[in-house]
Design an enzyme around this catalytic site. Structure first.
Site, PDB file in Angstrom:
ATOM      1  N   CYS A 108       0.970  -1.350  -0.122  1.00  0.00           N
ATOM      2  CA  CYS A 108      -0.223  -0.128   0.060  1.00  0.00           C
ATOM      3  C   CYS A 108       0.686   1.324   0.019  1.00  0.00           C
ATOM      4  O   CYS A 108       1.519   1.640  -1.059  1.00  0.00           O
ATOM      5  CB  CYS A 108      -1.126  -0.015   1.155  1.00  0.00           C
ATOM      6  SG  CYS A 108      -2.382   0.976   0.941  1.00  0.00           S
TER       7      CYS A 108
ATOM      8  N   HIS B 140      -3.908  -5.333   0.443  1.00  0.00           N
ATOM      9  CA  HIS B 140      -3.605  -5.934   1.523  1.00  0.00           C
ATOM     10  C   HIS B 140      -3.704  -7.301   1.789  1.00  0.00           C
ATOM     11  O   HIS B 140      -4.805  -7.968   2.100  1.00  0.00           O
ATOM     12  CB  HIS B 140      -4.457  -5.240   2.543  1.00  0.00           C
ATOM     13  CG  HIS B 140      -4.261  -3.359   3.023  1.00  0.00           C
ATOM     14  ND1 HIS B 140      -3.215  -2.985   3.537  1.00  0.00           N
ATOM     15  CD2 HIS B 140      -4.897  -2.510   2.103  1.00  0.00           C
ATOM     16  CE1 HIS B 140      -3.287  -1.871   3.420  1.00  0.00           C
ATOM     17  NE2 HIS B 140      -4.367  -1.338   2.689  1.00  0.00           N
TER      18      HIS B 140
ATOM     19  N   GLU C 113      -2.637  -8.972   3.953  1.00  0.00           N
ATOM     20  CA  GLU C 113      -2.603  -9.140   5.444  1.00  0.00           C
ATOM     21  C   GLU C 113      -3.957  -9.058   5.987  1.00  0.00           C
ATOM     22  O   GLU C 113      -4.292  -9.098   7.135  1.00  0.00           O
ATOM     23  CB  GLU C 113      -1.655  -8.445   5.976  1.00  0.00           C
ATOM     24  CG  GLU C 113      -2.061  -7.160   6.618  1.00  0.00           C
ATOM     25  CD  GLU C 113      -2.211  -5.997   5.367  1.00  0.00           C
ATOM     26  OE1 GLU C 113      -2.133  -4.646   5.638  1.00  0.00           O
ATOM     27  OE2 GLU C 113      -1.826  -6.676   4.150  1.00  0.00           O
TER      28      GLU C 113
END
Length: 382
Positions: free
Chosen positions: A267, A357, A359
């Site tokens: 990001c 993302h 994660e």
């Protein structure tokens, strides 16, 4: 950014009136939700139907007023396990229909009470669909929410005096004040130095599950600081603000690539690496925020459903290898909604990024394999 009057830090989930005023004058009337007071920020919307606690505690939302497009928020309450940082970071919160009573076996509290306890001013009971359509057509813009001053003209004057997101250098406001370490789970395999530009806890968890010990450094750290832990690789985290202001991290990324240390950026970290490679960045009209964004991985030929939270993007050509100071680089991932660059891959230097993302908590998990790709890059370098 919030101003809380004495004795007002209490639950106010449906009590009292509040207004929301955009910088173009569009006004919405509703009920106070969370803390009573007044707040300002950039109005953005997120399309996620779950994971509101992770959204609230994501440092990337610093100085932003988040509009939830899903109409019902707070049904599962809040808990002690799902925070992505040590506090709520949003500047304000906008929902249509907050839960009257949370109901979930993991719940340890009420969302409205949590917002009030941390001084987060919000508004409920407004037409969030109309507000989202307005932001989609007009773009993200500054906004104010107040349960103190209900005069739209008065609030508007303070909205237009509030800071813009373009030119905002915010990573220093969300980074850790001192280095800390998250140990590998099970056998230790590799060591990663992570630059905290607004990191989420699940990044280190995903690395730890792969046998990686992660040393997390303040955003102002030097290359000497990172090398002091003898890292096998370096990670640049997500974070808030305008990447055009982050000259220090950009210079650090160039130092890492000169040393040919494996480098992974997510990001804001992707935008930093993009700048380090010589590309520009620009502000999107209303950004990508939510957990249902389709991205094409040019390496595998697969389409992934991914979690996003970014208002800026890298300006790079999509279908060619670009010659940079560090050799050839190509765009590796593309958003299928609007052809925005969603990842970069070094051909001659061990570095890659994604704009979204992997994660993501509460999901989706389509892109979790990218942490495996990071470990494989370290293995090849070793």
């Amino acid at each position: 950014m919030s101003s809380i009057p004495p004795l007002a830090v209490r639950r106010s989930r449906l009590g009292g009136s509040a207004i929301l005023v955009l910088e173009d004058g569009r006004t919405f009337y509703g009920n106070a939700f969370g803390a009573l007071g007044e707040t300002f920020g950039e109005a953005v919307f997120t399309t996620g139907m779950t994971g509101y606690q992770e959204t609230l505690t994501d440092p990337s939302y610093h100085r932003q007023v988040v509009v939830q497009t899903a109409p019902m928020i707070g049904n599962t309450g809040v808990n002690d396990e799902d925070d992505e940082s040590s506090r709520i970071w949003v500047a304000g919160y906008v929902v249509r229909d907050p839960a009257r009573r949370p109901s979930n076996w993991r719940s340890t509290g009420d969302l409205g009470e949590r917002l009030a306890a941390e001084g987060v001013v919000g508004i409920s009971g407004i037409d969030t669909r109309a507000l989202t359509r307005h932001l989609r057509s007009r773009g993200a813009m500054r906004v104010g929410i107040s349960s103190m001053d209900l005069d739209p003209a008065s609030l508007l004057s303070r909205v237009v005096d509030s800071p813009q997101m373009i030119g905002a250098d915010l990573s220093a406001e969300v980074t850790t004040s001192a280095k800390y370490t998250v140990d590998a789970v099970g056998e230790h395999r590799y060591t990663v130095a992570a630059l905290d530009l607004g990191i989420k806890r699940n990044v280190a968890r995903r690395l730890a599950a792969r046998g990686v010990t992660t040393h997390i450094f303040p955003a102002s750290s030097s290359i000497e600081d990172l090398l002091a832990v003898s890292p096998d690789a370096v990670f640049f985290s997500p974070g808030p603000g305008d990447p055009a202001t982050a000259d220090g991290p950009v210079a650090l990324a160039r130092e890492v690539m000169r040393l040919r240390k494996p480098l992974f950026g997510i990001c804001f970290g992707s935008q930093i690496l993009g700048r380090a490679l010589g590309f520009g960045t620009y502000k999107l009209g209303y950004g990508h925020r939510g957990i249902n964004q389709p991205v094409f991985d040019k390496t595998t030929g697969k389409v992934e459903v991914t979690s996003h939270n970014h208002g800026f993007a890298v300006d790079a050509p999509l279908n060619t290898v670009i010659d940079t100071d560090f050799g050839g680089v190509e765009v590796s991932h593309v958003c299928l909604n609007d052809n925005v660059v969603e990842g970069l891959r070094g051909i001659d230097v061990p570095a890659f990024t994604v704009q979204y993302h992997p994660e993501a908590a509460a999901g989706p998990h389509d892109a979790d394999y990218l942490f495996d790709r990071f470990v494989e890059l370290v293995e090849k370098k070793g």
